[in-house]
Design a protein around this motif. Structure first.
Motif, mmCIF file in Angstrom:
data_model
loop_
_atom_site.group_PDB
_atom_site.id
_atom_site.type_symbol
_atom_site.label_atom_id
_atom_site.label_comp_id
_atom_site.label_asym_id
_atom_site.label_seq_id
_atom_site.Cartn_x
_atom_site.Cartn_y
_atom_site.Cartn_z
ATOM 1 N N ARG A 62 -7.030 -1.860 0.249
ATOM 2 C CA ARG A 62 -5.715 -1.505 1.422
ATOM 3 C C ARG A 62 -5.816 -2.238 2.871
ATOM 4 N N SER A 63 -6.985 -2.658 3.266
ATOM 5 C CA SER A 63 -7.026 -3.297 4.624
ATOM 6 C C SER A 63 -6.783 -4.742 4.043
ATOM 7 N N ARG A 64 -7.230 -5.432 3.075
ATOM 8 C CA ARG A 64 -6.995 -6.815 2.664
ATOM 9 C C ARG A 64 -5.343 -6.760 2.398
ATOM 10 N N GLU A 65 -4.806 -5.987 1.846
ATOM 11 C CA GLU A 65 -3.351 -6.161 1.758
ATOM 12 C C GLU A 65 -2.649 -6.074 2.686
ATOM 13 N N ILE A 66 -3.003 -5.282 3.895
ATOM 14 C CA ILE A 66 -2.396 -5.053 5.120
ATOM 15 C C ILE A 66 -2.438 -6.584 5.831
ATOM 16 N N ALA A 67 -3.751 -7.138 5.752
ATOM 17 C CA ALA A 67 -3.809 -8.377 6.518
ATOM 18 C C ALA A 67 -3.077 -9.501 5.647
ATOM 19 N N THR A 68 -3.005 -9.355 4.438
ATOM 20 C CA THR A 68 -2.109 -10.236 3.619
ATOM 21 C C THR A 68 -0.525 -10.122 3.787
ATOM 22 N N ILE A 69 -0.216 -8.935 3.794
ATOM 23 C CA ILE A 69 1.363 -8.668 4.239
ATOM 24 C C ILE A 69 1.617 -9.377 5.743
ATOM 25 N N ALA A 70 0.684 -8.829 6.689
ATOM 26 C CA ALA A 70 1.115 -9.503 8.002
ATOM 27 C C ALA A 70 1.060 -10.941 8.071
ATOM 28 N N ASN A 91 0.343 -0.723 -4.859
ATOM 29 C CA ASN A 91 -0.551 -0.587 -5.924
ATOM 30 C C ASN A 91 -1.942 -0.011 -5.525
ATOM 31 N N VAL A 92 -2.296 -0.506 -4.255
ATOM 32 C CA VAL A 92 -3.685 -0.293 -3.598
ATOM 33 C C VAL A 92 -3.625 0.956 -2.770
ATOM 34 N N GLY A 93 -2.496 1.681 -2.491
ATOM 35 C CA GLY A 93 -2.491 2.941 -1.980
ATOM 36 C C GLY A 93 -1.830 3.045 -0.559
ATOM 37 N N LEU A 94 -1.192 1.917 -0.250
ATOM 38 C CA LEU A 94 -0.484 1.865 1.129
ATOM 39 C C LEU A 94 0.982 2.595 0.900
ATOM 40 N N THR A 95 1.290 3.279 2.092
ATOM 41 C CA THR A 95 2.616 3.854 1.779
ATOM 42 C C THR A 95 3.724 2.968 2.392
ATOM 43 N N GLU A 98 3.423 2.558 6.101
ATOM 44 C CA GLU A 98 2.558 1.596 6.484
ATOM 45 C C GLU A 98 3.006 0.193 6.671
ATOM 46 N N ILE A 99 3.445 -0.293 5.367
ATOM 47 C CA ILE A 99 4.026 -1.511 4.998
ATOM 48 C C ILE A 99 4.964 -1.796 5.975
ATOM 49 N N VAL A 100 6.205 -1.134 6.314
ATOM 50 C CA VAL A 100 7.022 -1.374 7.150
ATOM 51 C C VAL A 100 6.361 -1.499 8.602
ATOM 52 N N GLU A 101 5.564 -0.800 8.973
ATOM 53 C CA GLU A 101 4.946 -0.755 10.454
ATOM 54 C C GLU A 101 4.211 -2.067 10.605
ATOM 55 N N VAL A 102 3.514 -2.404 9.497
ATOM 56 C CA VAL A 102 2.880 -3.718 9.465
ATOM 57 C C VAL A 102 3.884 -4.970 9.778
ATOM 58 N N PHE A 120 13.490 -7.244 4.842
ATOM 59 C CA PHE A 120 14.277 -7.385 3.790
ATOM 60 C C PHE A 120 13.778 -7.451 2.378
ATOM 61 N N ALA A 121 12.393 -8.246 2.557
ATOM 62 C CA ALA A 121 11.756 -8.678 1.137
ATOM 63 C C ALA A 121 11.161 -7.294 0.797
ATOM 64 N N ALA A 122 10.441 -6.327 1.646
ATOM 65 C CA ALA A 122 9.980 -5.266 1.379
ATOM 66 C C ALA A 122 11.302 -4.212 1.009
ATOM 67 N N LYS A 123 12.488 -4.122 1.446
ATOM 68 C CA LYS A 123 13.676 -3.468 1.072
ATOM 69 C C LYS A 123 13.709 -3.670 -0.396
ATOM 70 N N GLU A 124 13.959 -4.911 -0.666
ATOM 71 C CA GLU A 124 14.088 -5.396 -2.273
ATOM 72 C C GLU A 124 12.917 -4.858 -3.274
ATOM 73 N N VAL A 125 11.563 -4.804 -2.668
ATOM 74 C CA VAL A 125 10.478 -4.474 -3.530
ATOM 75 C C VAL A 125 10.601 -2.880 -3.700
ATOM 76 N N PHE A 126 10.878 -2.409 -2.581
ATOM 77 C CA PHE A 126 11.150 -0.789 -2.513
ATOM 78 C C PHE A 126 12.086 -0.270 -3.493
#
Length: 141
Positions: A62-70, A91-95, A98-102, A120-126
């Motif tokens: 989860r922490s690694r994906e937060i860093a990667t998304i940022a 996939n690893v449990g972020l909501t 949380e993704i939008v906030e990052v 906009f990228a996140a919106k497409e994925v969601f």
């Protein structure tokens, strides 16, 4: 087989497992899309980021994906990779929150254009995630 070759196989196998667990089919499609142009690069992508870095014990996935998304948001020019990692975050449990906030946090450090592109990228994925198609379509964009 030399010790170095056996070690490389271990990195590759470990990387394949991590890639599958984290990025799912989206990551596998990215690797497969490199087969006809740069198969060695595809192998490096599996061995180093996933076989070496993602498998280190210091942070959870989860922490690694937060860093990667940022980081991908802050780059501002990596939308295809960001989409794959937004899906990986799910996939690893972020909501979604949380993704939008990052991504919003990156407006402070990378500017509003980078944060807007990330949102906009996140919106497409969601939206694709809601349809149940996951990263199969994301990896092609």
């Amino acid at each position: 087989m030399t010790h170095h070759q056996a070690e490389d196989e271990s990195r590759f196998e470990r990387g394949q497992k991590a890639l599958s667990r984290i990025d799912g089919k989206g990551g596998e499609k990215v690797v497969a899309s490199l087969a006809d142009i740069a198969p060695d690069f595809a192998r490096y992508l599996i061995e180093f980021p996933f076989g070496d870095i993602y498998c280190r014990p210091g942070l959870d996935l989860r922490s690694r994906e937060i860093a990667t998304i940022a980081a991908l948001t802050a780059l501002g020019n990596a939308a295809p990779q960001l989409k794959v990692h937004v899906e990986a975050g799910l996939n690893v449990g972020l909501t979604r929150t949380e993704i939008v906030e990052v991504i919003m946090q990156m407006a402070v450090y990378a500017g509003f254009p980078a944060a807007l592109n990330g949102l906009f990228a996140a919106k497409e994925v969601f939206a694709l995630h809601e349809e149940g198609s996951g990263t199969e379509d994301i990896a092609r964009s």
